[in-house]
Design an enzyme around this catalytic site. Structure first.
Site, short mmCIF file in Angstrom:
data_model
loop_
_atom_site.label_atom_id
_atom_site.label_comp_id
_atom_site.label_asym_id
_atom_site.label_seq_id
_atom_site.Cartn_x
_atom_site.Cartn_y
_atom_site.Cartn_z
N ASN A 70 29.70 25.27 -65.07
CA ASN A 70 30.13 26.41 -65.89
C ASN A 70 29.57 27.69 -65.29
O ASN A 70 28.54 27.66 -64.61
CB ASN A 70 29.61 26.24 -67.32
N HIS A 114 28.31 31.54 -66.56
CA HIS A 114 27.96 32.27 -67.77
C HIS A 114 27.57 33.69 -67.37
O HIS A 114 26.80 33.87 -66.42
CB HIS A 114 26.79 31.57 -68.48
N GLU A 161 29.97 37.28 -60.28
CA GLU A 161 30.49 35.95 -60.62
C GLU A 161 31.41 35.45 -59.52
O GLU A 161 31.40 34.26 -59.17
CB GLU A 161 31.30 36.00 -61.93
N ARG A 191 35.34 27.11 -75.01
CA ARG A 191 35.05 25.99 -75.91
C ARG A 191 33.79 25.29 -75.46
O ARG A 191 33.51 25.22 -74.26
CB ARG A 191 36.18 24.95 -75.89
C1 GRF Z 1 33.56 35.32 -67.27
O1 GRF Z 1 32.86 36.49 -67.58
C2 GRF Z 1 32.69 34.10 -67.43
O2 GRF Z 1 31.37 34.32 -67.10
C3 GRF Z 1 32.85 33.81 -68.89
O3 GRF Z 1 34.18 34.11 -69.19
C4 GRF Z 1 34.68 35.07 -68.26
C5 GRF Z 1 35.91 34.49 -67.62
O4 GRF Z 1 36.60 35.40 -66.82
N1 GRF Z 1 32.44 32.44 -69.15
P1 GRF Z 1 37.85 34.94 -65.94
O5 GRF Z 1 38.84 34.25 -66.88
O6 GRF Z 1 37.36 34.01 -64.87
O7 GRF Z 1 38.42 36.20 -65.39
#
Ligand code: GRF
Length: 208
Positions: free
Chosen positions: A111, A113, A178, A95
């Site tokens: 956040n 991304h 990530e 969202r």
């Molecule tokens: C990730 O790829 C993040 O970058 C994006 O949504 C995904 C979330 O993955 N915003 P998770 O729920 O942390 O496994």
């Protein structure tokens, strides 16, 4: 520096929340997750949090589908405040957050991304990168501002786009990064090493 007190907001699997939890458990991140909120009742992020003994609950953001606004936004702010959290971590929260939440936690909403911003904001960024023919993809952790995926950048990590990549294989490679990038950004925040200077985030020297 006082320990970071996090509220994690998600809509899906919660693998980023897990990476933060693992870093805390390993002693490499001085923080605690006070609360996990999901706008999807059966989101696996809630299950992961409960298994770790962290308060976790579904909080509806209806009637909106793509943003957090109005009474739902107020309910989120209240829940985060009641949990005693000072930092809001968006981790797969599908969202757009609005100025009300940002004003409640100034410069304290982050956040992640799945692209090297400012390239490929919005949805399915790994697919956008693949379709565009990019040779390098990656992820970005940033402070959230009033725009979409537009706030000051804290950490970026790159991955190659390989011949034969599918959206799934590229997304998996990005997600590995990530899971390093979010704890790294939070470590810098926890150490008081981040200073927002306009569009730039200055990182003070220090360890780790
Ligand atoms: C990730 O790829 C993040 O970058 C994006 O949504 C995904 C979330 O993955 N915003 P998770 O729920 O942390 O496994």
């Amino acid at each position: 520096m006082p320990k970071l007190r996090l509220a994690v907001l998600g809509s899906g699997s919660g693998s980023n929340m897990q990476s933060i939890l693992d870093a805390i458990g390993a002693g490499t991140l001085d923080a605690e997750i006070r609360l996990v909120l999901a706008d999807v009742a059966d989101a696996f992020i809630l299950e992961r949090a409960r298994r770790a003994g962290i308060p976790a609950r579904f909080l509806s953001a209806a009637p909106y589908k793509t943003k957090l606004e109005g009474p739902a936004e107020e309910a989120y702010i209240q829940a985060i405040r009641e949990a005693g959290a000072d930092t809001v971590v968006l981790a797969g929260f599908m969202r757009i957050v609005k100025p009300g939440l940002l004003a409640a936690f100034p410069d304290r909403v982050l956040n992640i991304h799945p692209a090297l911003l400012p390239a490929f904001p919005g949805l399915h960024s790994w697919k956008q990168a693949l379709d565009h023919g990019a040779k390098v993809a990656g992820c970005t952790v940033h402070f959230v501002d009033a725009g979409t995926d537009s706030g000051p950048i804290i950490v970026q990590r790159a991955v190659p786009v390989l011949e034969g990549d599918t959206p799934e294989s590229l997304h998996a490679r990005i997600q590995e990064q990530e899971h390093l990038a979010y704890p790294e950004a939070l470590r810098l925040l926890a150490a008081g090493r981040l200073a927002i200077q306009g569009r730039r985030v200055a990182i003070a020297p220090g360890q780790a």
